[in-house]
Design an enzyme around this catalytic site. Structure first.
Site, PDB file in Angstrom:
ATOM      1  N   CYS A  83       0.785  -1.233   0.000  1.00 56.18           N
ATOM      2  CA  CYS A  83       0.000   0.000   0.000  1.00 56.18           C
ATOM      3  C   CYS A  83       0.820   1.288   0.000  1.00 56.18           C
ATOM      4  O   CYS A  83       0.409   2.299  -0.567  1.00 56.18           O
ATOM      5  CB  CYS A  83      -0.936   0.039   1.211  1.00 56.18           C
ATOM      6  SG  CYS A  83      -1.801  -1.508   1.545  1.00 56.18           S
ATOM      7  N   CYS A  86       1.681   3.722  -3.032  1.00 55.86           N
ATOM      8  CA  CYS A  86       0.703   4.693  -3.530  1.00 55.86           C
ATOM      9  C   CYS A  86       0.278   5.698  -2.466  1.00 55.86           C
ATOM     10  O   CYS A  86       0.065   6.867  -2.771  1.00 55.86           O
ATOM     11  CB  CYS A  86      -0.535   3.972  -4.047  1.00 55.86           C
ATOM     12  SG  CYS A  86      -0.399   3.455  -5.761  1.00 55.86           S
ATOM     13  N   HIS A  87       0.122   5.237  -1.246  1.00 58.65           N
ATOM     14  CA  HIS A  87      -0.459   6.101  -0.223  1.00 58.65           C
ATOM     15  C   HIS A  87       0.563   6.738   0.703  1.00 58.65           C
ATOM     16  O   HIS A  87       0.202   7.566   1.535  1.00 58.65           O
ATOM     17  CB  HIS A  87      -1.485   5.307   0.609  1.00 58.65           C
ATOM     18  CG  HIS A  87      -2.644   4.833  -0.199  1.00 58.65           C
ATOM     19  ND1 HIS A  87      -3.599   5.681  -0.697  1.00 58.65           N
ATOM     20  CD2 HIS A  87      -2.992   3.593  -0.630  1.00 58.65           C
ATOM     21  CE1 HIS A  87      -4.495   4.988  -1.389  1.00 58.65           C
ATOM     22  NE2 HIS A  87      -4.139   3.726  -1.373  1.00 58.65           N
ATOM     23  N   MET A 124      -8.114   0.812  -7.681  1.00 55.68           N
ATOM     24  CA  MET A 124      -7.734   0.117  -6.462  1.00 55.68           C
ATOM     25  C   MET A 124      -7.899  -1.388  -6.645  1.00 55.68           C
ATOM     26  O   MET A 124      -8.969  -1.858  -7.039  1.00 55.68           O
ATOM     27  CB  MET A 124      -8.583   0.585  -5.285  1.00 55.68           C
ATOM     28  CG  MET A 124      -8.095   0.034  -3.957  1.00 55.68           C
ATOM     29  SD  MET A 124      -9.017   0.708  -2.559  1.00 55.68           S
ATOM     30  CE  MET A 124     -10.576  -0.133  -2.749  1.00 55.68           C
ATOM     31  N   HIS A 363       8.670  10.190 -11.963  1.00 55.74           N
ATOM     32  CA  HIS A 363       9.157   8.823 -11.764  1.00 55.74           C
ATOM     33  C   HIS A 363      10.467   8.619 -12.515  1.00 55.74           C
ATOM     34  O   HIS A 363      11.511   9.073 -12.088  1.00 55.74           O
ATOM     35  CB  HIS A 363       8.093   7.810 -12.188  1.00 55.74           C
ATOM     36  CG  HIS A 363       8.368   6.421 -11.735  1.00 55.74           C
ATOM     37  ND1 HIS A 363       8.526   6.096 -10.402  1.00 55.74           N
ATOM     38  CD2 HIS A 363       8.530   5.263 -12.419  1.00 55.74           C
ATOM     39  CE1 HIS A 363       8.760   4.798 -10.286  1.00 55.74           C
ATOM     40  NE2 HIS A 363       8.787   4.269 -11.505  1.00 55.74           N
ATOM     41  N   HIS A 405       5.628   4.793 -18.456  1.00 55.16           N
ATOM     42  CA  HIS A 405       6.731   4.209 -17.691  1.00 55.16           C
ATOM     43  C   HIS A 405       7.865   3.940 -18.672  1.00 55.16           C
ATOM     44  O   HIS A 405       8.038   2.823 -19.164  1.00 55.16           O
ATOM     45  CB  HIS A 405       6.294   2.920 -16.994  1.00 55.16           C
ATOM     46  CG  HIS A 405       7.282   2.445 -15.956  1.00 55.16           C
ATOM     47  ND1 HIS A 405       8.458   1.836 -16.290  1.00 55.16           N
ATOM     48  CD2 HIS A 405       7.247   2.498 -14.604  1.00 55.16           C
ATOM     49  CE1 HIS A 405       9.125   1.522 -15.186  1.00 55.16           C
ATOM     50  NE2 HIS A 405       8.406   1.921 -14.141  1.00 55.16           N
TER      51      HIS A 405
END
Length: 579
Positions: A83, A86-87, A124, A363, A405
């Site tokens: 998790c 992303c968070h 999600m 990124h 990407h």
């Protein structure tokens, strides 16, 4: 590759809430089942080293479901593995929304269970219905999110210096090359799950040596002179390898944090091999070091304000780093704030940093073919930021497709549009070509001039070479095994032609496992291209070598020591930013 919970979905029916003990409890039916994880949402780098760090469980709050010590540790490991990418470490949001208690307690326990179980069309993952988490684990995670998040320890200069080790001092190293290896054509191959790199001779296809490194080496970089190889693991351990030794080996090591992804060396003329830099995910910082010993010289934090809402972000991770060829500068991409920091290393005591506001969630990326422009993906915003390293300014923001990407991207001369840089995407089959020549092809510069279509979503890397007429696109995260095990090959002299699909996984001769094919990499001369066939840790993996001109299988490198090979970095191409 670990998956991460992404944002709360728009478009999902939200249950009616009733306040119970200060926490909203869901009373109506759960979201509709069948929300499947897509290739794009299946990728967000886990913070799989932080999950092993010792952290104190915050004190319980009245009315909030508690966790036992065992449940807390289990939830913490799941969170950092699946998790946090992303968070965020502190759950304050990154590419996914914030999951701080002030927000999760409004949603309520049942609501959290439903979202974790079923996922959402917005991206999600459906953790429960996919079988990735059991019903009991879903319940633990829902309760974990209602409690205050734990904070990992900081890692400052004291801890960095304590980790620093010079194994062979410069005075004791060779003064000339002591082997007969063709160093320029050696491949540094990441053996992800064994915490090693394999140095493979690109001429003979034989393993020269295997070197113990940090866990899950993310990238290898080569000094401007070509002598030193730098590798960095997810555990933020940097290893310095001297390629002049009779058998290349480590001469120094250091940790720059607890989680990391990026390392680079100084390449400006007159500054070759002088400095190295490494960036951390946690703590959010970068470290400048001596280029031949890794002695830490400067630690710089990246916490600060975001480029869009101008709000403070407590953990903006350092993503990609490249070295300018035009100034004594490192370009440091800071993910959550969306800034590219131009770090001038000519005077570390009076360090000058120019902050360029680009776009959030930066990124990976690479240079155009001139080395002047740095193109970096703001992948959660579906954009490519273009940085001019001669003027230290933002040249453009280009709309790409869903979740670009590029790795370092791919440069080639298009028959119509002139020089272009290409990226593939995690979230779609698009291969976007962007014009990169503002002087002779100004009408096409910093625009998407053409979009090609590959096998599907789930691509991580794209590659070509100045000597090649082919563009290779992998799709290792595609859910269809036949697509994940193959690569699409485009003719760059005739991009209108459908791509040729090479069944690399089949060519490997491996029959077990998923056989994900990842990261095309050319040899020095651009006559052959190497692919990793990435299998499970206890399964057989391989490297497949293809003749670039004929697109025929050339050889398969199989060895029990090749455990989960992923990234491959040819010394010459990496040294000279050829891609």
């Amino acid at each position: 590759m670990a998956r991460s919970i992404i944002a709360w979905a728009a478009g999902i029916a939200v249950p009616t809430m009733l306040a119970v003990g200060g926490i909203a409890e869901a009373q109506t039916q759960p979201p509709q089942p069948g929300h499947q994880t897509t290739p794009g949402s299946s990728y967000s780098p886990s913070l799989d080293v932080l999950k092993g760090q010792k952290m104190e469980q915050p004190g319980a709050k009245p009315g909030v479901p508690t966790l036992t010590a065992e449940e807390f540790n289990q939830a913490r490991e799941v969170y950092f593995q699946r998790c946090a990418g992303c968070h965020g470490v502190l759950r304050k949001g990154a590419t996914g929304k914030a999951l701080t208690p002030d927000k999760t307690r409004e949603l309520g326990l049942d609501h959290l269970r439903n979202f974790i179980t079923y996922g959402s069309p917005a991206g999600m993952p459906n953790w429960g219905t996919s079988g990735d988490l059991t019903e009991a684990q879903v319940d633990i995670m829902a309760r974990y999110l209602l409690n205050e998040p734990p904070q990992p320890p900081e890692f400052g200069m004291k801890e960095i210096k304590d980790s620093w080790k010079v194994i062979v001092p410069p005075a004791q190293r060779p003064t000339k090359k002591m082997n007969d290896l063709n160093i320029a054509n050696i491949f540094s191959v990441t053996l992800r799950d064994s915490g090693e790199v394999a140095l493979i001779d690109g001429d003979t296809k034989k393993i020269i040596t295997i070197i113990k490194t940090g866990y899950a080496v993310h990238i290898s970089r080569v000094s401007a002179s070509g002598r030193y190889l730098f590798v960095i693991g997810r555990d933020a351990k940097v290893d310095l390898i001297d390629m002049w030794m009779a058998t290349p080996d480590k001469v120094a090591e250091i940790r720059v944090g607890l989680e990391a992804r990026s390392v680079e060396t100084s390449k400006m003329k007159g500054w070759e091999d002088r400095f190295a830099i490494a960036g951390a995910y946690w703590p959010p910082q970068f470290v400048i070091m001596n280029g031949d010993t890794l002695e830490p010289l400067k630690v710089v934090g990246t916490r600060g304000m975001t480029v869009d809402t101008q709000e403070y972000h407590p953990e903006p991770r350092v993503a990609s780093i490249v070295a300018s060829h035009f100034r004594p500068e490192f370009l440091v991409s800071v993910k959550e704030t969306g800034k590219v920091m131009m770090v001038n290393y000519s005077d570390l005591k009076n360090l000058k940093i120019t902050e360029i506001e680009a776009e959030r969630f930066l990124h990976d990326g690479g240079f155009d073919r001139t080395g002047r422009y740095f193109l970096v993906a703001a992948n959660a915003c579906n954009k490519i930021a273009v940085i001019d390293t001669k003027t230290d300014t933002l040249a453009a923001l280009v709309e790409a497709d869903t979740t670009p990407h590029p790795g370092r991207g791919a440069n080639f001369l298009h028959p119509k549009y002139g020089p272009v840089w290409a990226t593939s995407h995690l979230g779609s089959d698009a291969v976007v070509l962007i014009g990169t020549d503002p002087e002779k092809n100004k009408q096409y510069a910093w625009k998407v001039v053409e979009t090609l279509h590959g096998q599907g979503g789930g691509s991580l890397f794209i590659k070509t070479h100045p000597s090649s007429s082919h563009l290779y696109v992998d799709t290792p995260l595609n859910p269809e095994p036949s697509i994940a095990g193959a690569v699409a090959v485009f003719d760059i002299k005739n991009t209108a032609k459908d791509p040729v699909v090479l069944p690399i996984g089949e060519w490997s001769g491996i029959s077990e496992g998923q056989r994900r094919v990842v990261q095309p990499e050319f040899n020095k001369d651009g006559t052959e291209i190497w692919f990793s066939v990435w299998n499970g840790k206890i399964q057989q993996s391989a490297i497949v070598v293809v003749d670039d001109k004929t697109l025929k299988l050339k050889t398969v490198i199989r060895d029990p020591r090749l455990v989960t090979p992923t990234g491959k970095f040819n010394v010459y191409n990496t040294q000279h930013d050829i891609y």
